[in-house]
Write an enzyme that holds these catalytic residues in place. Structure first.
Site, mmCIF file in Angstrom:
data_model
loop_
_atom_site.group_PDB
_atom_site.id
_atom_site.type_symbol
_atom_site.label_atom_id
_atom_site.label_comp_id
_atom_site.label_asym_id
_atom_site.label_seq_id
_atom_site.Cartn_x
_atom_site.Cartn_y
_atom_site.Cartn_z
ATOM 1 N N ASP A 40 0.765 -1.062 -0.068
ATOM 2 C CA ASP A 40 -0.072 0.053 -0.180
ATOM 3 C C ASP A 40 0.873 1.426 -0.010
ATOM 4 O O ASP A 40 1.611 1.394 0.973
ATOM 5 C CB ASP A 40 -0.756 -0.051 1.272
ATOM 6 C CG ASP A 40 -2.153 0.709 1.067
ATOM 7 O OD1 ASP A 40 -2.320 1.718 0.079
ATOM 8 O OD2 ASP A 40 -3.339 0.610 1.649
ATOM 9 N N ASP A 41 0.497 2.191 -1.281
ATOM 10 C CA ASP A 41 1.431 3.211 -0.968
ATOM 11 C C ASP A 41 2.910 3.285 -1.265
ATOM 12 O O ASP A 41 3.689 4.382 -0.731
ATOM 13 C CB ASP A 41 0.965 4.265 0.192
ATOM 14 C CG ASP A 41 -0.466 4.673 0.182
ATOM 15 O OD1 ASP A 41 -1.167 4.667 -0.835
ATOM 16 O OD2 ASP A 41 -0.705 5.345 0.970
ATOM 17 N N CYS A 78 -6.099 4.355 -4.362
ATOM 18 C CA CYS A 78 -5.899 2.953 -4.062
ATOM 19 C C CYS A 78 -7.042 2.320 -4.480
ATOM 20 O O CYS A 78 -7.068 1.206 -5.196
ATOM 21 C CB CYS A 78 -5.723 2.705 -2.428
ATOM 22 S SG CYS A 78 -6.752 3.738 -1.523
ATOM 23 N N ARG A 82 -7.185 -0.913 -7.174
ATOM 24 C CA ARG A 82 -7.492 -2.427 -6.653
ATOM 25 C C ARG A 82 -8.622 -2.905 -7.314
ATOM 26 O O ARG A 82 -8.877 -3.846 -7.666
ATOM 27 C CB ARG A 82 -7.917 -2.245 -5.130
ATOM 28 C CG ARG A 82 -6.589 -2.102 -4.371
ATOM 29 C CD ARG A 82 -7.174 -1.480 -2.861
ATOM 30 N NE ARG A 82 -5.969 -1.007 -2.124
ATOM 31 C CZ ARG A 82 -5.287 -1.755 -1.429
ATOM 32 N NH1 ARG A 82 -5.397 -2.964 -1.069
ATOM 33 N NH2 ARG A 82 -4.036 -1.053 -0.729
ATOM 34 N N LYS A 140 -6.409 -5.649 3.229
ATOM 35 C CA LYS A 140 -7.128 -4.446 2.870
ATOM 36 C C LYS A 140 -8.017 -4.623 1.453
ATOM 37 O O LYS A 140 -7.451 -5.092 0.547
ATOM 38 C CB LYS A 140 -6.239 -3.083 2.801
ATOM 39 C CG LYS A 140 -7.081 -1.931 2.090
ATOM 40 C CD LYS A 140 -6.236 -0.662 2.317
ATOM 41 C CE LYS A 140 -6.649 0.298 1.391
ATOM 42 N NZ LYS A 140 -5.768 1.535 1.223
ATOM 43 N N HIS A 142 -11.173 -2.453 0.538
ATOM 44 C CA HIS A 142 -11.427 -1.099 -0.070
ATOM 45 C C HIS A 142 -12.320 -1.041 -1.361
ATOM 46 O O HIS A 142 -12.322 -0.456 -2.167
ATOM 47 C CB HIS A 142 -10.460 -0.348 -0.149
ATOM 48 C CG HIS A 142 -10.569 1.237 -0.062
ATOM 49 N ND1 HIS A 142 -9.779 2.145 -0.248
ATOM 50 C CD2 HIS A 142 -11.826 1.711 0.383
ATOM 51 C CE1 HIS A 142 -10.127 3.332 -0.388
ATOM 52 N NE2 HIS A 142 -11.391 3.267 0.356
ATOM 53 N N HIS A 231 0.787 2.254 4.434
ATOM 54 C CA HIS A 231 -0.150 3.259 4.459
ATOM 55 C C HIS A 231 -0.372 3.970 5.929
ATOM 56 O O HIS A 231 0.254 3.512 6.588
ATOM 57 C CB HIS A 231 -1.723 2.630 4.277
ATOM 58 C CG HIS A 231 -2.844 3.620 3.991
ATOM 59 N ND1 HIS A 231 -3.454 4.319 4.927
ATOM 60 C CD2 HIS A 231 -3.339 3.955 2.883
ATOM 61 C CE1 HIS A 231 -4.361 4.994 4.464
ATOM 62 N NE2 HIS A 231 -4.371 4.914 3.163
ATOM 63 N N ASP A 337 -0.120 -0.146 -5.156
ATOM 64 C CA ASP A 337 -1.421 0.279 -5.605
ATOM 65 C C ASP A 337 -1.319 1.543 -6.264
ATOM 66 O O ASP A 337 -2.222 2.378 -7.028
ATOM 67 C CB ASP A 337 -2.508 0.007 -4.657
ATOM 68 C CG ASP A 337 -2.276 0.972 -3.236
ATOM 69 O OD1 ASP A 337 -1.160 1.365 -3.127
ATOM 70 O OD2 ASP A 337 -3.204 1.136 -2.491
ATOM 71 N N ASN A 338 -0.253 2.404 -5.685
ATOM 72 C CA ASN A 338 -0.339 3.886 -6.288
ATOM 73 C C ASN A 338 0.973 4.438 -5.818
ATOM 74 O O ASN A 338 1.578 3.630 -4.905
ATOM 75 C CB ASN A 338 -1.438 4.908 -5.863
ATOM 76 C CG ASN A 338 -2.055 4.613 -4.652
ATOM 77 O OD1 ASN A 338 -3.007 4.177 -4.122
ATOM 78 N ND2 ASN A 338 -0.885 4.810 -3.597
ATOM 79 N N LYS A 393 0.769 10.449 -4.673
ATOM 80 C CA LYS A 393 -0.576 9.770 -4.578
ATOM 81 C C LYS A 393 -1.269 10.881 -4.677
ATOM 82 O O LYS A 393 -1.190 12.183 -4.125
ATOM 83 C CB LYS A 393 -0.823 9.040 -3.258
ATOM 84 C CG LYS A 393 -2.039 8.545 -3.110
ATOM 85 C CD LYS A 393 -1.945 7.676 -1.670
ATOM 86 C CE LYS A 393 -3.425 7.303 -1.462
ATOM 87 N NZ LYS A 393 -3.571 6.344 -0.305
#
Length: 728
Positions: A40-41, A78, A82, A140, A142, A231, A337-338, A393
């Protein structure tokens, strides 16, 4: 043959292919296990294999054993990423074109912006399950949290999922005012977290449990591990944090240069690749006080420790696969994801108060990263983590969308770097093709299989004249060959379309739009066709994800502190009324003394208010980009930033200067400008409150402005109209 007959035969052929796909457990008998790891991130250069100083030995080993992608894109947010990863579809078609937390009201009823997977859109888990795979997920999600939205309803046999943007890594407290708590679900039902919970460790433990408990029928498995790392809030066990304390004392400018050199060393960019300046909301490290530098360096140390801890627990998972004999026939996919998250909630006093008073976070711990602590890396470190690319992001700059991707497993090349442009929606068709799905069963996907590239059958995924579009929250990009047409919303963006040669200039330092207007027009037409095809709606005027989420956060914090705010307002009004009544009583006893006290109080009130306004004006003038980000204002380009600086600094500077001068001169006519300015501002906010349908973010500044008006009005009554020259 008639057109209707051809269409009927084509549909019939596709139906037969899907039927064969649906009845295909035998296809999976020799297919590989699949482990999909989503970080994540993570920024472009956050992994060791991509030039980072952060130890990620297990990810790096997969890169050495497989293929590292240098030109891979996700979306800048994100949830849309996803959705594309899970479905192989464009995020708009999948129903998740924006974060639910940043979707404007104007888009609330549009099919592409529901914040949940659209009816009929299938996940890669559902498709693999039809091929005979056992499917598991821990991490996660989301992609929706209502009935039928969680992983158990989208093809996963077992799932342990958190449904929000993020969560605390140690317990279930809320990390963000939009949530009352961090809720986890197992197989669709809420569950309590164990006392020894730490996200990276616990997710791996849960996935190992799922794999060990699966039927031993010889069928392969699909394991989806979307970690919470890295994250916000960045948190990590002390043993990992201690290894990184002191590493980042040189600051984010030094790290950005270090990452640039790392990208050159690992072959991601050429030595002569131009690199632009950091975003304008990144402060010069040398301008920070020693205390600020120490706090920022600790935050980045925790971020690095969190990523290292995630890699450590991924290593435990890989070791388990080796021990159980599953490793050799397992395909690993690792990606982000980003780009890195640049937001810093701790820079906001009201957000800090909410974290401390409502959630019990310790914002100044002796050792950062542990249970009950909270940290974020902010724009400075995020710019370094995305380096040598631009932005991060929430922006369609390369730093927000170009992310690492590693694929390793049986039959794939080893130790290679794929330089072809590829997209996050390409993962699903790649996995399905590797699992043995027939080509006809992939016909409805937007993404393309990477397998021909991996096998050396092609040197590209998308042709040089094939347009590829991306859009999320008003940020747009159109890739075509070596060129990129892009537009960014938000405080750091502008509405103009920019053109870059993304091969020669991945840092987006030179806008070619003025030099190549024909190419801009051609690519803009391609983008508009893409937007119409997938249902991407134009962003409302002035919209940005930063502003929308700030408004939502403000609404929740104000609601959370409503009682305290009302009590404080009542106390302030009571004090003012008490002072007025007290002065009237004093007038009756000693009129001369009452006048002197009244004048002294008026001078003190006007003087303090004027000094506060002047300090605020200086702050705005010195750091307009930082103030814009904090206020979720989106100035357009350098001209917009200059206008913001002039307008706001001028407003507070003029008002404060006249109020202070009235206190010095003891003459009320100097109060006319600040009274007029505050009156206009308060009237404008009241009008906005009515026309905007009750925008709650207007209320706190309205209260402050109203109190300031009351103070100045009382000063007006107390000060003399004009002192004769003889008394000056």
């Amino acid at each position: 043959m008639g057109g209707w007959m051809w269409r009927w035969l084509r549909r019939a052929g596709l139906s037969l292919a899907v039927a064969a796909f649906a009845g295909g457990p035998s296809l999976a008998a020799t297919a590989p296990n699949i482990v999909l790891i989503l970080v994540d991130d993570a920024g472009y250069t956050d992994f060791g294999a991509y030039g980072s100083e952060i130890p990620t030995p297990h990810i790096d080993a997969l890169a050495q054993r497989g293929v590292r992608f240098s030109n891979f894109r996700a979306t800048p947010m994100c949830a849309p990423s996803r959705a594309m990863l899970m479905t192989g579809m464009d995020s708009h078609t999948a129903g998740v074109a924006n974060l639910p937390e940043t979707t404007p009201r104007a888009h609330a009823d549009l099919p592409a912006y529901q914040g949940r997977l659209a009816p009929g859109v299938e996940t890669v888990a559902t498709r693999l399950k039809r091929l005979g795979y056992h499917t598991f997920m821990a991490g996660k999600w989301h992609l929706g949290h209502g009935p039928g939205d969680l992983p158990n309803a989208h093809g996963f046999d077992r799932s342990f999922a958190m449904d929000g943007t993020g969560a605390d890594n140690w317990d279930g407290r809320s990390y963000f005012p939009l949530y009352e708590a961090s809720v986890w679900y197992e197989d669709g039902k809420p569950v309590e977290l164990p006392e020894d919970f730490y996200s990276s460790a616990s997710l791996v433990d849960r996935m190992i449990d799922y794999l060990d408990a699966r039927p031993q029928d010889g069928q392969p498995f699909f394991a989806y591990l979307p970690f919470l790392a890295i994250h916000i809030p960045v948190q990590a066990p002390e043993a990992f944090v201690q290894r990184h304390l002191g590493r980042y004392d040189g600051g984010w400018q030094a790290l950005r240069e270090q990452r640039r050199l790392g990208a050159i060393r690992t072959g991601l960019i050429a030595p002569d690749t131009p690199v632009g300046p950091p975003p304008r909301n990144v402060r010069d490290w040398r301008a920070l006080s020693p205390e600020e530098q120490a706090a920022q360096a600790r935050a980045m140390a925790v971020n690095a420790a969190m990523l290292e801890a995630m890699d450590h627990h991924l290593g435990r998972f890989i070791a388990h696969l080796r021990a159980t004999g599953a490793y050799e026939n397992t395909l690993f996919v690792v990606l982000s994801d980003n780009g890195p998250e640049a937001g810093d909630p701790l820079a906001e006093p009201v957000f800090r108060a909410w974290l401390q008073q409502r959630q019990g976070y310790d914002l100044a711990p002796q050792v950062p990263g542990g249970r009950g602590t909270y940290a974020a890396i902010g724009p400075g470190w995020a710019s370094a983590a995305a380096g040598p690319l631009s932005l991060f992001k929430f922006y369609a700059g390369e730093g927000g969308v170009r992310v690492p991707l590693i694929m390793a497993g049986p039959g794939l090349p080893q130790g290679q770097t794929a330089q072809a442009f590829s997209l996050i929606s390409d993962i699903t068709p790649t996995l399905l093709q590797l699992a043995g799905a027939p080509p006809e069963a992939l016909a409805d996907l937007h993404g393309k299989s990477l397998l021909p590239l991996l096998r050396g059958e092609r040197d590209h995924v998308y042709g040089p004249d094939e347009p590829v579009g991306l859009e999320a929250a008003g940020d747009g990009a159109l890739y075509k060959g070596r060129y990129k047409l892009t537009r960014n919303a938000g405080p750091l963006g502008d509405p103009a379309w920019r053109l870059y040669d993304i091969v020669a200039d991945p840092g987006e330092t030179r806008d070619l739009a003025a030099e190549q207007p024909e190419r801009v027009a051609e690519m803009l037409a391609d983008y508009e066709a893409y937007a119409q095809r997938v249902g991407a709606a134009p962003a409302p005027e002035g919209f940005s994800a930063d502003r929308q989420v700030a408004a939502n956060v403000a609404r929740h914090i104000i609601a959370d502190f409503r009682g305290a705010l009302l009590a404080g307002l009542a106390v302030a009004v009571a004090l003012i009324l008490g002072a007025v009544l007290g002065l009237r009583g004093l007038d009756r006893k000693d009129k001369a003394l009452g006048a002197r006290v009244r004048e002294g109080a008026a001078r003190l009130g006007a003087g303090l208010l004027g000094a506060a306004f002047l300090l605020l004006a200086l702050r705005i003038w010195a750091a307009p980009a930082l103030v814009a980000g904090n206020l979720a204002i989106a100035p357009v380009g350098e001209l917009g930033l200059a206008s913001l600086r002039a307008d706001l600094a001028g407003f507070f500077g003029v008002g404060g200067g006249f109020a202070l001068w009235a206190a010095v001169k003891r003459q009320r006519q100097w109060l006319i400008p600040p009274l007029a300015l505050l009156g206009v501002a308060l009237s404008g906010r009241a009008l906005t409150l009515v026309l905007d349908g009750g925008g709650i973010r207007q209320i706190p500044p309205m209260v402050v402005e109203a109190l300031a008006l009351i103070i100045l009005a009382l000063a007006w009554r107390a000060l003399a109209p004009q002192r004769a020259q003889a008394h000056d």
